[in-house]
Design a protein around this motif. Structure first.
Motif, short mmCIF file in Angstrom:
data_model
loop_
_atom_site.label_atom_id
_atom_site.label_comp_id
_atom_site.label_asym_id
_atom_site.label_seq_id
_atom_site.Cartn_x
_atom_site.Cartn_y
_atom_site.Cartn_z
N HIS A 30 -14.59 -13.82 -56.23
CA HIS A 30 -15.17 -14.84 -55.37
C HIS A 30 -16.67 -14.93 -55.66
O HIS A 30 -17.41 -14.00 -55.35
CB HIS A 30 -14.93 -14.47 -53.89
CG HIS A 30 -15.57 -15.42 -52.93
ND1 HIS A 30 -16.03 -15.03 -51.69
CD2 HIS A 30 -15.82 -16.75 -53.00
CE1 HIS A 30 -16.53 -16.07 -51.06
NE2 HIS A 30 -16.42 -17.12 -51.82
N PRO A 65 -9.09 -16.18 -49.82
CA PRO A 65 -9.52 -14.81 -49.53
C PRO A 65 -9.63 -14.59 -48.03
O PRO A 65 -10.04 -15.50 -47.30
CB PRO A 65 -10.90 -14.74 -50.19
CG PRO A 65 -11.38 -16.15 -50.25
CD PRO A 65 -10.18 -17.04 -50.30
N SER A 72 -5.43 -11.30 -48.05
CA SER A 72 -5.74 -12.60 -48.66
C SER A 72 -4.40 -13.27 -48.93
O SER A 72 -3.35 -12.60 -48.87
CB SER A 72 -6.52 -12.42 -49.95
OG SER A 72 -7.79 -11.86 -49.69
N HIS A 102 -10.63 -22.33 -46.64
CA HIS A 102 -11.14 -21.61 -47.83
C HIS A 102 -11.18 -20.11 -47.63
O HIS A 102 -11.51 -19.37 -48.54
CB HIS A 102 -12.51 -22.12 -48.22
CG HIS A 102 -13.66 -21.51 -47.47
ND1 HIS A 102 -13.71 -21.41 -46.10
CD2 HIS A 102 -14.82 -20.96 -47.92
CE1 HIS A 102 -14.84 -20.84 -45.76
NE2 HIS A 102 -15.54 -20.55 -46.81
N GLY A 103 -10.85 -19.66 -46.42
CA GLY A 103 -10.89 -18.23 -46.15
C GLY A 103 -10.54 -18.00 -44.69
O GLY A 103 -9.88 -18.85 -44.07
N TYR A 129 -14.83 -11.35 -39.27
CA TYR A 129 -14.03 -12.52 -39.66
C TYR A 129 -12.87 -12.77 -38.70
O TYR A 129 -12.39 -11.86 -38.03
CB TYR A 129 -13.48 -12.33 -41.08
CG TYR A 129 -14.55 -12.53 -42.13
CD1 TYR A 129 -14.75 -13.78 -42.70
CD2 TYR A 129 -15.39 -11.49 -42.50
CE1 TYR A 129 -15.75 -13.99 -43.64
CE2 TYR A 129 -16.41 -11.69 -43.44
CZ TYR A 129 -16.57 -12.95 -44.01
OH TYR A 129 -17.57 -13.16 -44.92
N ILE A 142 -7.08 -13.53 -40.68
CA ILE A 142 -6.61 -14.44 -41.73
C ILE A 142 -5.16 -14.87 -41.49
O ILE A 142 -4.79 -16.01 -41.79
CB ILE A 142 -6.80 -13.81 -43.14
CG1 ILE A 142 -6.43 -14.79 -44.26
CG2 ILE A 142 -6.01 -12.52 -43.31
CD1 ILE A 142 -7.35 -15.92 -44.44
#
Lengths: 140, 489
Positions: free
Chosen positions: B246, B386, B393, B412-413, B459, B462
């Motif tokens: 990345h 990612p 991911s 995108h993530g 974060y 995901i």
């Protein structure tokens, strides 16, 4: 003295001082301090930087962008900033700065963060009562 | 269509409309100047996150850009950026629309690629620390990092024109790599002359470097396959060791953005464009400045393609040294997630060329799109997403639904949840390292802040973000990957 401003993705800072000149100087220190500890930068070389812009905000944008450019392209960082801002009326504002610092030495300079660029997001340079202040957000 | 209000305890209650469990709308009546509604793809939990920073206001501001088509779009990983939100998509009419450098971002063609080995995880684990150390040594990372390749002016211009093709000519890429890179690693109509000398000077020692911030090189393994036929056609299997890279266009791209923000801002008045955020600085696509930006952006994007290709080359060298023939790595795909591109889309029943800005969003094309070559023409485009360095991911595949609703785009993530300031204060780097190690993940970073600011807890989850993409039908899950080793700038 800079105050860190929170941002979800990145980071900002606020500096305030009695004079506009000092705000530009302190913003230079605050930006450099995000990248590395300014106390570790020796004053081995000096440069004169002259810039102009139509507004104080734009002048701050080009000033800090110049410091990022010098760091990234020439690998120099500064710890002393002496700036003079002149209001040139219809032609805008002019900055004349003398900066002192040295080339980055990876052995002595622990890098904190990399700054991609200065943003125009909520960029402010203004006067509040008897103080000048600037708020700047950077892209990391 | 039911339109239900939300209850988030924020100003958005009563404004934001719920279309279904994964679509939320800010009507154009929200703010004077909005030309279209803003459409946010999320889950009930993710939309709450978005209500607590400036993401939604920024999505609404993008709806004011002249020439915007259908909606101002936000993906499930949306979070506050500058001007555009990160996770924003805006398609513009090429006749009366604008191009905005902020809609691409400082890191032009920041993107991700996934390299697949044929090795199962159990064969790599015994050498994992050695592998992490060797990659950390081989791939220059961190602030001010310089690559082993010093470029003269002619060579740099050649990279700006040719991107991955330049790497192929120097045997740093294979023909197969080119086939498996968005735009074949070479954006159309780049013009090195539009890239300033300052940008070139920032970039000429940075080719083949990761940089810092959220950029990384990760060793991962495939933990779950969701769609076996597609995984088979991509070459993915359970337990397979992969490498995710990345990074973007480094200082060169950042300077191009800085240069054009300065140029376009003062010109907006002459084009009668008024916007609420200076970071949305833009010019008509058809203007000389718009054309110059797009040519400079394409050149910077080519630098980024070449950059990821060189990191691929260093990674292959390390794998070959440690695992011999078995360490061969095949590129699944390379996708950009900060880009503005001319693409053909169906708008109001008609096929037309539009300029799609993806700022922290990934192109996700379904089968049949002419831009996809070889097997992807049948399977659809692999989409590399990612997550964070502690969790997971994903590999997704594009869908027809995305063409209908998002101009063929997904997230995108994971998207940041916590500010860098808070992330730094909350955890020590040594604690994060220890926690990762307990989970079998070896991390190595050039700075402590590189670890603390990028801690998994900074974060969004995901799994939740990708589930929102899947539930909305704009992308299908193919495989999930778990981290084994992390190299951070």
């Amino acid at each position: 003295m800079a105050i860190e401003l929170e941002h979800t993705a990145d980071l900002g800072f606020r500096v305030s001082a009695r004079s506009l000149d000092r705000v530009f100087e302190d913003a230079g220190v605050a930006l450099t301090n995000l990248i590395l500890d300014t106390h570790l930068i020796m004053r081995k070389e000096s440069r004169k930087i002259t810039l102009s812009s139509m507004t104080r905000e734009d002048l701050m944008f080009v000033w800090l962008s110049e410091l990022i450019y010098l760091f990234d392209a020439e690998h120099v960082a500064f710890s002393e900033f002496v700036a003079t801002i002149v209001n040139a009326g219809r032609v805008g504002f002019r900055l004349e700065a003398f900066v002192s610092g040295e080339r980055i030495d990876p052995q002595r300079h622990q890098i904190r963060s990399y700054i991609k660029g200065i943003t125009l997001h909520q960029l402010q340079v203004a006067q509040d009562a008897d103080e000048w202040y600037a708020e700047v957000y950077v892209d990391m | 269509m039911p339109k239900i209000g939300l209850s988030t305890g924020t100003k958005w209650d009563g404004i934001l409309q719920t279309r279904d469990d994964c679509r939320f709308v800010i009507p154009k009546s929200y703010k004077a100047g909005m030309l279209v509604d803003a459409l946010i793809f999320a889950s009930p939990k993710l939309i709450e996150y978005a209500c607590h920073d400036l993401s939604l206001d920024q999505t609404a501001n993008v709806a004011m850009l002249p020439g915007i088509l259908r909606h101002s779009l936000a993906m499930p990983d949306v979070h506050q950026g500058y001007g555009f939100p990160i996770g924003g998509v805006a398609a513009m009419d090429t006749e009366d629309g604008v191009v905005s450098p902020g809609g691409v971002g400082f890191d032009i063609n920041c993107g991700v690629r996934l390299l697949m080995s044929s090795l199962p995880v159990q064969e790599v684990r015994p050498k994992l620390r050695q592998l992490v150390d060797a990659l950390f040594e081989a791939v220059p990372a961190g602030t001010g990092s310089t690559g082993p390749i010093k470029l003269n002016h002619t060579e740099l211009d050649s990279i700006l024109r040719s991107g991955s093709q330049w790497a192929l000519e120097h045997n740093w890429a294979t023909e197969d790599d080119i086939e498996h890179t968005e735009e074949r690693g070479q954006m159309k109509q780049p013009d090195p002359a539009q890239v300033s000398e300052r940008a070139k000077k920032r970039g000429n020692s940075q080719l083949g470097t990761l940089g810092s911030g959220n950029h990384f090189l990760e060793i991962q393994y495939v933990d779950e396959i969701f769609e076996r036929p597609t995984a088979d056609s991509f070459g993915l299997f359970e337990g397979q060791v992969c490498f995710m890279i990345h990074c973007g266009s480094r200082g060169l791209g950042h300077q191009v953005c800085t240069d054009f923000l300065s140029t376009m801002g003062p010109l907006m008045a002459s084009y009668q464009i008024t916007l609420p955020d200076r970071e949305l600085a833009c010019c008509p696509i058809s203007s000389p400045e718009g054309a110059r930006y797009l040519s400079a952006m394409a050149a910077a994007a080519n630098f980024a393609f070449a950059n990821r290709q060189l990191i691929t080359f260093w990674t292959r060298q390390v794998m070959s040294r440690l695992f011999g023939e078995q360490g061969r790595l095949k590129l699944l795909y390379d996708v950009a997630h900060n880009m503005a591109k001319m693409e053909k889309h169906r708008v109001n029943g008609q096929q037309k060329e539009v300029l799609v800005h993806r700022k922290g969003a990934t192109r996700a094309f379904p089968p049949g799109r002419s831009e996809l070559g070889g097997a992807f023409l049948i399977s659809g485009q692999p989409v590399i997403i990612p997550g964070d360095m502690g969790r997971a991911s994903y590999v997704l595949v594009g869908t027809e639904q995305a063409m209908e609703e998002t101009f063929g785009s997904v997230c995108h993530g994971a998207g940041r949840l916590m500010s860098r300031t808070r992330a730094r204060k909350q955890r020590k780097a040594s604690d994060i390292m220890a926690e990762l190690e307990a989970a079998g993940i070896i991390a190595k970073a050039t700075t402590r802040d590189g670890l603390t600011e990028e801690a998994p807890a900074a974060y969004k989850p995901i799994d939740e973000v990708v589930a929102a993409v899947y539930n909305a039908g704009i992308g299908r899950r193919v495989a999930r990957l778990r981290p084994l080793g992390v190299i951070k700038g």
